[in-house]
Enzyme design. Sequence first.
Site, PDB file in Angstrom:
ATOM      1  N   TYR A 172     -16.307   0.383  16.463  1.00 36.03           N
ATOM      2  CA  TYR A 172     -16.095  -0.693  17.439  1.00 36.03           C
ATOM      3  C   TYR A 172     -16.317  -0.141  18.853  1.00 36.03           C
ATOM      4  O   TYR A 172     -15.586   0.760  19.293  1.00 36.03           O
ATOM      5  CB  TYR A 172     -14.687  -1.263  17.334  1.00 36.03           C
ATOM      6  CG  TYR A 172     -14.380  -2.045  16.065  1.00 36.03           C
ATOM      7  CD1 TYR A 172     -15.392  -2.467  15.196  1.00 36.03           C
ATOM      8  CD2 TYR A 172     -13.065  -2.389  15.739  1.00 36.03           C
ATOM      9  CE1 TYR A 172     -15.102  -3.195  14.048  1.00 36.03           C
ATOM     10  CE2 TYR A 172     -12.776  -3.123  14.593  1.00 36.03           C
ATOM     11  CZ  TYR A 172     -13.794  -3.512  13.745  1.00 36.03           C
ATOM     12  OH  TYR A 172     -13.494  -4.233  12.618  1.00 36.03           O
TER      13      TYR A 172
ATOM     14  N   ASN B 241       8.131 -13.500  10.095  1.00 34.75           N
ATOM     15  CA  ASN B 241       8.411 -12.651   8.936  1.00 34.75           C
ATOM     16  C   ASN B 241       8.945 -11.287   9.382  1.00 34.75           C
ATOM     17  O   ASN B 241       9.985 -10.826   8.905  1.00 34.75           O
ATOM     18  CB  ASN B 241       7.148 -12.460   8.097  1.00 34.75           C
ATOM     19  CG  ASN B 241       7.418 -11.539   6.913  1.00 34.75           C
ATOM     20  OD1 ASN B 241       7.992 -11.949   5.918  1.00 34.75           O
ATOM     21  ND2 ASN B 241       7.051 -10.265   7.037  1.00 34.75           N
TER      22      ASN B 241
ATOM     23  N   TYR C 151       0.840  -1.211   0.000  1.00 32.29           N
ATOM     24  CA  TYR C 151       0.000   0.000   0.000  1.00 32.29           C
ATOM     25  C   TYR C 151       0.876   1.263   0.000  1.00 32.29           C
ATOM     26  O   TYR C 151       0.575   2.236  -0.703  1.00 32.29           O
ATOM     27  CB  TYR C 151      -0.909  -0.057   1.229  1.00 32.29           C
ATOM     28  CG  TYR C 151      -1.785   1.156   1.493  1.00 32.29           C
ATOM     29  CD1 TYR C 151      -2.684   1.622   0.542  1.00 32.29           C
ATOM     30  CD2 TYR C 151      -1.741   1.801   2.731  1.00 32.29           C
ATOM     31  CE1 TYR C 151      -3.497   2.725   0.802  1.00 32.29           C
ATOM     32  CE2 TYR C 151      -2.551   2.888   3.006  1.00 32.29           C
ATOM     33  CZ  TYR C 151      -3.432   3.356   2.039  1.00 32.29           C
ATOM     34  OH  TYR C 151      -4.228   4.437   2.315  1.00 32.29           O
TER      35      TYR C 151
ATOM     36  N   THR D 203     -18.953   0.880  10.876  1.00 27.53           N
ATOM     37  CA  THR D 203     -18.751  -0.067  11.978  1.00 27.53           C
ATOM     38  C   THR D 203     -17.859   0.527  13.062  1.00 27.53           C
ATOM     39  O   THR D 203     -16.650   0.233  13.114  1.00 27.53           O
ATOM     40  CB  THR D 203     -18.114  -1.362  11.444  1.00 27.53           C
ATOM     41  OG1 THR D 203     -16.929  -1.009  10.713  1.00 27.53           O
ATOM     42  CG2 THR D 203     -19.057  -2.136  10.517  1.00 27.53           C
TER      43      THR D 203
ATOM     44  N   GLN E  20       4.478   5.557  12.734  1.00 29.14           N
ATOM     45  CA  GLN E  20       3.413   6.070  11.873  1.00 29.14           C
ATOM     46  C   GLN E  20       2.031   5.676  12.409  1.00 29.14           C
ATOM     47  O   GLN E  20       1.829   4.556  12.867  1.00 29.14           O
ATOM     48  CB  GLN E  20       3.597   5.516  10.460  1.00 29.14           C
ATOM     49  CG  GLN E  20       2.570   6.033   9.469  1.00 29.14           C
ATOM     50  CD  GLN E  20       2.907   5.675   8.042  1.00 29.14           C
ATOM     51  OE1 GLN E  20       3.177   6.544   7.222  1.00 29.14           O
ATOM     52  NE2 GLN E  20       2.872   4.404   7.730  1.00 29.14           N
TER      53      GLN E  20
ATOM     54  N   TYR F  89       0.901  -7.928  15.954  1.00 30.50           N
ATOM     55  CA  TYR F  89       1.543  -7.152  14.894  1.00 30.50           C
ATOM     56  C   TYR F  89       2.284  -5.947  15.476  1.00 30.50           C
ATOM     57  O   TYR F  89       3.466  -5.721  15.198  1.00 30.50           O
ATOM     58  CB  TYR F  89       0.517  -6.679  13.836  1.00 30.50           C
ATOM     59  CG  TYR F  89       0.957  -5.415  13.159  1.00 30.50           C
ATOM     60  CD1 TYR F  89       1.975  -5.445  12.220  1.00 30.50           C
ATOM     61  CD2 TYR F  89       0.427  -4.178  13.528  1.00 30.50           C
ATOM     62  CE1 TYR F  89       2.447  -4.270  11.652  1.00 30.50           C
ATOM     63  CE2 TYR F  89       0.885  -3.010  12.965  1.00 30.50           C
ATOM     64  CZ  TYR F  89       1.895  -3.051  12.039  1.00 30.50           C
ATOM     65  OH  TYR F  89       2.373  -1.891  11.490  1.00 30.50           O
ATOM     66  N   HIS F  90       1.561  -5.164  16.293  1.00 36.09           N
ATOM     67  CA  HIS F  90       2.192  -3.964  16.865  1.00 36.09           C
ATOM     68  C   HIS F  90       3.376  -4.349  17.762  1.00 36.09           C
ATOM     69  O   HIS F  90       4.366  -3.629  17.842  1.00 36.09           O
ATOM     70  CB  HIS F  90       1.168  -3.146  17.662  1.00 36.09           C
ATOM     71  CG  HIS F  90       0.137  -2.452  16.816  1.00 36.09           C
ATOM     72  ND1 HIS F  90      -1.101  -2.982  16.551  1.00 36.09           N
ATOM     73  CD2 HIS F  90       0.164  -1.257  16.163  1.00 36.09           C
ATOM     74  CE1 HIS F  90      -1.793  -2.147  15.789  1.00 36.09           C
ATOM     75  NE2 HIS F  90      -1.052  -1.096  15.532  1.00 36.09           N
TER      76      HIS F  90
ATOM     77  N   GLU G   5      -9.044  -3.253  23.674  1.00 37.97           N
ATOM     78  CA  GLU G   5      -8.400  -1.932  23.646  1.00 37.97           C
ATOM     79  C   GLU G   5      -9.234  -0.986  24.487  1.00 37.97           C
ATOM     80  O   GLU G   5     -10.416  -1.238  24.733  1.00 37.97           O
ATOM     81  CB  GLU G   5      -8.306  -1.414  22.196  1.00 37.97           C
ATOM     82  CG  GLU G   5      -9.681  -1.269  21.537  1.00 37.97           C
ATOM     83  CD  GLU G   5      -9.639  -0.827  20.076  1.00 37.97           C
ATOM     84  OE1 GLU G   5      -8.546  -0.549  19.554  1.00 37.97           O
ATOM     85  OE2 GLU G   5     -10.721  -0.750  19.461  1.00 37.97           O
TER      86      GLU G   5
ATOM     87  N   ASN H  86     -10.314   4.077   5.675  1.00 39.64           N
ATOM     88  CA  ASN H  86     -10.653   3.556   4.341  1.00 39.64           C
ATOM     89  C   ASN H  86     -11.908   2.689   4.411  1.00 39.64           C
ATOM     90  O   ASN H  86     -12.746   2.702   3.499  1.00 39.64           O
ATOM     91  CB  ASN H  86      -9.472   2.767   3.765  1.00 39.64           C
ATOM     92  CG  ASN H  86      -8.322   3.677   3.336  1.00 39.64           C
ATOM     93  OD1 ASN H  86      -8.489   4.895   3.231  1.00 39.64           O
ATOM     94  ND2 ASN H  86      -7.164   3.094   3.105  1.00 39.64           N
ATOM     95  N   ARG H  87     -12.045   1.923   5.486  1.00 35.75           N
ATOM     96  CA  ARG H  87     -13.237   1.082   5.634  1.00 35.75           C
ATOM     97  C   ARG H  87     -14.504   1.944   5.701  1.00 35.75           C
ATOM     98  O   ARG H  87     -15.491   1.679   5.009  1.00 35.75           O
ATOM     99  CB  ARG H  87     -13.134   0.258   6.932  1.00 35.75           C
ATOM    100  CG  ARG H  87     -12.336  -1.008   6.779  1.00 35.75           C
ATOM    101  CD  ARG H  87     -11.919  -1.592   8.110  1.00 35.75           C
ATOM    102  NE  ARG H  87     -12.993  -2.028   9.014  1.00 35.75           N
ATOM    103  CZ  ARG H  87     -13.786  -3.071   8.810  1.00 35.75           C
ATOM    104  NH1 ARG H  87     -13.675  -3.766   7.695  1.00 35.75           N
ATOM    105  NH2 ARG H  87     -14.706  -3.420   9.706  1.00 35.75           N
TER     106      ARG H  87
ATOM    107  N   THR I  76       5.379   2.072  14.137  1.00 32.94           N
ATOM    108  CA  THR I  76       3.963   2.422  14.260  1.00 32.94           C
ATOM    109  C   THR I  76       3.699   3.138  15.584  1.00 32.94           C
ATOM    110  O   THR I  76       4.328   2.819  16.606  1.00 32.94           O
ATOM    111  CB  THR I  76       3.087   1.151  14.151  1.00 32.94           C
ATOM    112  OG1 THR I  76       1.752   1.481  14.516  1.00 32.94           O
ATOM    113  CG2 THR I  76       3.564   0.034  15.031  1.00 32.94           C
TER     114      THR I  76
ATOM    115  N   SER J 238      -1.566  -5.374  19.868  1.00 32.70           N
ATOM    116  CA  SER J 238      -1.780  -6.565  19.033  1.00 32.70           C
ATOM    117  C   SER J 238      -0.417  -7.210  18.835  1.00 32.70           C
ATOM    118  O   SER J 238       0.621  -6.572  19.083  1.00 32.70           O
ATOM    119  CB  SER J 238      -2.360  -6.185  17.658  1.00 32.70           C
ATOM    120  OG  SER J 238      -1.343  -5.653  16.819  1.00 32.70           O
TER     121      SER J 238
ATOM    122  N   LYS K  40       6.578  -4.739  15.997  1.00 36.09           N
ATOM    123  CA  LYS K  40       7.220  -3.450  15.701  1.00 36.09           C
ATOM    124  C   LYS K  40       8.031  -2.958  16.900  1.00 36.09           C
ATOM    125  O   LYS K  40       9.084  -2.343  16.746  1.00 36.09           O
ATOM    126  CB  LYS K  40       6.163  -2.410  15.323  1.00 36.09           C
ATOM    127  CG  LYS K  40       5.418  -2.736  14.035  1.00 36.09           C
ATOM    128  CD  LYS K  40       6.131  -2.174  12.820  1.00 36.09           C
ATOM    129  CE  LYS K  40       5.379  -2.450  11.557  1.00 36.09           C
ATOM    130  NZ  LYS K  40       5.911  -1.737  10.395  1.00 36.09           N
TER     131      LYS K  40
END
Length: 383
Positions: A256, A119, A12, A254, A209, A182-183, A329, A241-242, A145, A180, A186
């Site tokens: 949350y 990864n 992206y 949506t 970011q 993922y975070h 969260e 974007n959603r 992030t 998360s 980072k």
Amino acid sequence: MTRILVLGGDGYLGWPMSARLSAGGHDVLAVDNYLRRRICRETDSEPLFEVPNLLRRARRWQEVSGHRVEVRIGDLDDWAFISEVFQSFRPEAVIHFAEQPAAPYSMMDYGAARLTLMNNLGVTFNLIQAVHRFCPDCHIVKLGTMGEYGTPNIDIEEGWIDIEHKGRRDRFLYPRQAGSLYHTTKVMDTDLLWFYVRMWGLRVTDLMQGPVYGLATEETEADEALLPFLNYDEIFGTVFNRFMVQAVAGYPLTVYGKGGQTRGYLNIRDTMACVGLAVETPASKGELRIFNQFVETFSVNDIAERVARAGKALGLAVEIRSVDNPRLEKEEHYYNPAHVGLKDLGFEPYTLTDQRLGAMLERITRYKDRIRPELFLRGVKWN
Ligand code: USQ
């Protein structure tokens, strides 16, 4: 002209960044293994419109602009591949986007969590090793992030904090507590980079970011084949974007839970500007330089209201609905992050206006028939 290696050049942000840097006269090599495309296919999270593969996009870009992005397809987690890339290209700067970027994906199941961990850490580790061995002066620009910091009940500093303890002072990385896996990868990336900055005197810029929104950049907006991915599904789509795609689809936005979750957002055009500035002004040798990279803070409710207002101005019937929060969260919290470093380098933000929001909604409307509402909620639970 600088030789710039873009890791994750199909993504992206990686693709429009490669185009931008080549337009700026740099010698650009974009590398990717199509991991994101593969995961999107496997999880039925295909983007709103089809995106030609990286080789085809690079060819198209050269036809329309005259600028060249060189492409290599391969796995940067493979030492033989990445060392060959570094030895043959000899980058002066490397921008690292090559990570599994979706927080929901990282929380989906064992396989997704392990892939994210292996990864993300594996590529960062290989990158550090390759820079040290083959081009020790190369500037590493790493996409971190804002989520590394989490949502502490104190002001968030720009990477570092001075602590006075029992009469003595020292400077540390600002405390991080990600929300998360993922975070968390980072956070681990930052620790790995900081360790090797201390050991080997690397030069590193870590860009914290916030969530990015937007469909196009200066280089990519004129030609549909050059647009970056636009994901709107629960797994790969990000909130702004959603909401825009939901507004166009006539699907209730949506929110949350309570919707007080606040983050620092930026347009994809701002990412181009910020990363560009970081590349132009390299960190010093032995420096881990950290910038908080965002433009404006919004709560989820703020975003829903902005999208609803812009949608209504275009005649869309936009409804906002709170749904059970699939994530763990804080839904109401203090949030006050500093962000002065990039402005000091001359960053001029592309702030959100109703007009710009309306233009993005209009562009999405072209693809209205392709929206699949069943992708909006997929039931990935954090716990
Ligand atoms: N949210 C909703 N409704 C939705 C989707 C999300 O209320 O339909 C909420 C989330 O619960 C969260 C906030 O919106 O509180 C932001 O979520 P997001 O999916 O837009 O962003 P996030 O998962 O945090 O991750 C994204 C990118 C990631 C990047 C990060 C920056 O996927 O790659 O690192 O933004 S940051 O959030 O600052 O860490």
